[in-house]
Design a protein around this motif. Sequence first.
Motif, PDB file in Angstrom:
ATOM      1  N   ILE A 142      -3.943 -16.993   8.559  1.00 54.45           N
ATOM      2  CA  ILE A 142      -3.389 -16.976   9.916  1.00 54.45           C
ATOM      3  C   ILE A 142      -2.708 -15.638  10.189  1.00 54.45           C
ATOM      4  CG2 ILE A 142      -1.678 -17.992  11.468  1.00 54.45           C
ATOM      5  CD1 ILE A 142      -2.209 -20.688  10.149  1.00 54.45           C
ATOM      6  N   SER A 145      -5.236 -12.894  10.701  1.00 60.06           N
ATOM      7  CA  SER A 145      -5.870 -13.081  12.011  1.00 60.06           C
ATOM      8  C   SER A 145      -4.959 -12.601  13.132  1.00 60.06           C
ATOM      9  CB  SER A 145      -6.226 -14.558  12.223  1.00 60.06           C
ATOM     10  OG  SER A 145      -7.176 -14.995  11.281  1.00 60.06           O
ATOM     11  N   ILE A 161      -1.957 -21.557  16.336  1.00 55.01           N
ATOM     12  CA  ILE A 161      -3.147 -21.529  15.477  1.00 55.01           C
ATOM     13  C   ILE A 161      -3.066 -22.629  14.427  1.00 55.01           C
ATOM     14  CG2 ILE A 161      -4.405 -20.184  13.759  1.00 55.01           C
ATOM     15  CD1 ILE A 161      -3.534 -17.661  15.288  1.00 55.01           C
ATOM     16  N   ILE A 165      -5.642 -25.828  13.745  1.00 52.88           N
ATOM     17  CA  ILE A 165      -6.376 -25.878  12.485  1.00 52.88           C
ATOM     18  C   ILE A 165      -6.188 -27.222  11.800  1.00 52.88           C
ATOM     19  CG2 ILE A 165      -6.373 -25.011  10.107  1.00 52.88           C
ATOM     20  CD1 ILE A 165      -6.017 -22.210  11.208  1.00 52.88           C
ATOM     21  N   ILE A 219     -10.991 -18.006  12.641  1.00 53.18           N
ATOM     22  CA  ILE A 219      -9.768 -18.107  13.449  1.00 53.18           C
ATOM     23  C   ILE A 219      -9.803 -17.139  14.631  1.00 53.18           C
ATOM     24  CG2 ILE A 219      -7.272 -17.683  13.476  1.00 53.18           C
ATOM     25  CD1 ILE A 219      -7.214 -18.647  10.555  1.00 53.18           C
TER      26      ILE A 219
END
Length: 240
Positions: A142, A145, A161, A165, A219
């Motif tokens: 994460i 990303s 995020i 997920i 992602i």
Amino acid sequence: MSARGKHRRPGKSTLTRGIVAAGTGGAALALPIVGATGAHAAQPAQAASAAVPQVSLVTYKVVEGDTLAKIAKAHTTGDWKKLYKANRAVIGDDPAAIRPGLKLTVGTKNAKTSGKTAKATTASAATPASAKTYTDDLDGWIRESLDIMAQQGIPGTYDGIQRNIIRESSGNPQAMNNWDSNAVAGTPSKGLLQVIDPTFTAYHVTGTSLDPFDPVANITAACNYAAARYGSIDNVFGAY
């Protein structure tokens, strides 16, 4: 999980982003490819004068199209043989066998120092993701990303995020939906945010892996899709 029949493959319109759509609830949605604008990347800022070492070691993640010579030229002294020697345990016996996803230890080129302090340099406000080291787990994926998204002007937060997920894949980067209408059509939802191949191709973020199961690529593609459709992944709280 989103209801059957709600997913559509992207059309053939011109893209204004360079990434792919995310799935929802295990069944990926493909956003119709329409023009969408996002926030611009942060403008360069003047860095403060500070003494810095001329070379520092960092972890670099190999992306599609990389060669040892290309990486050495960009990050070290340009000697790919030394780069190979330092990373032979990771690459293997064939120096041409590097592939996307490998993590190499490289030396960065820093500005030379003059006396006790270095000259002020202009640098991007966002540190390049390739110049940082990330843990190989959900938290690291994460964070990497988010750094890439910041460079590309794609909105989104850690919490937004992570929330999506957990709903889509429970944090399993190899998750794949083999039962919904997309799977029947030959495009099963894949990865952390359950992206189907057509939307991954449409919203793929340049510089990330071309493998939809790659956590960071998955992602960033999903967040790029969510930004185009909903303004941000933060605005998604269910099937999308």
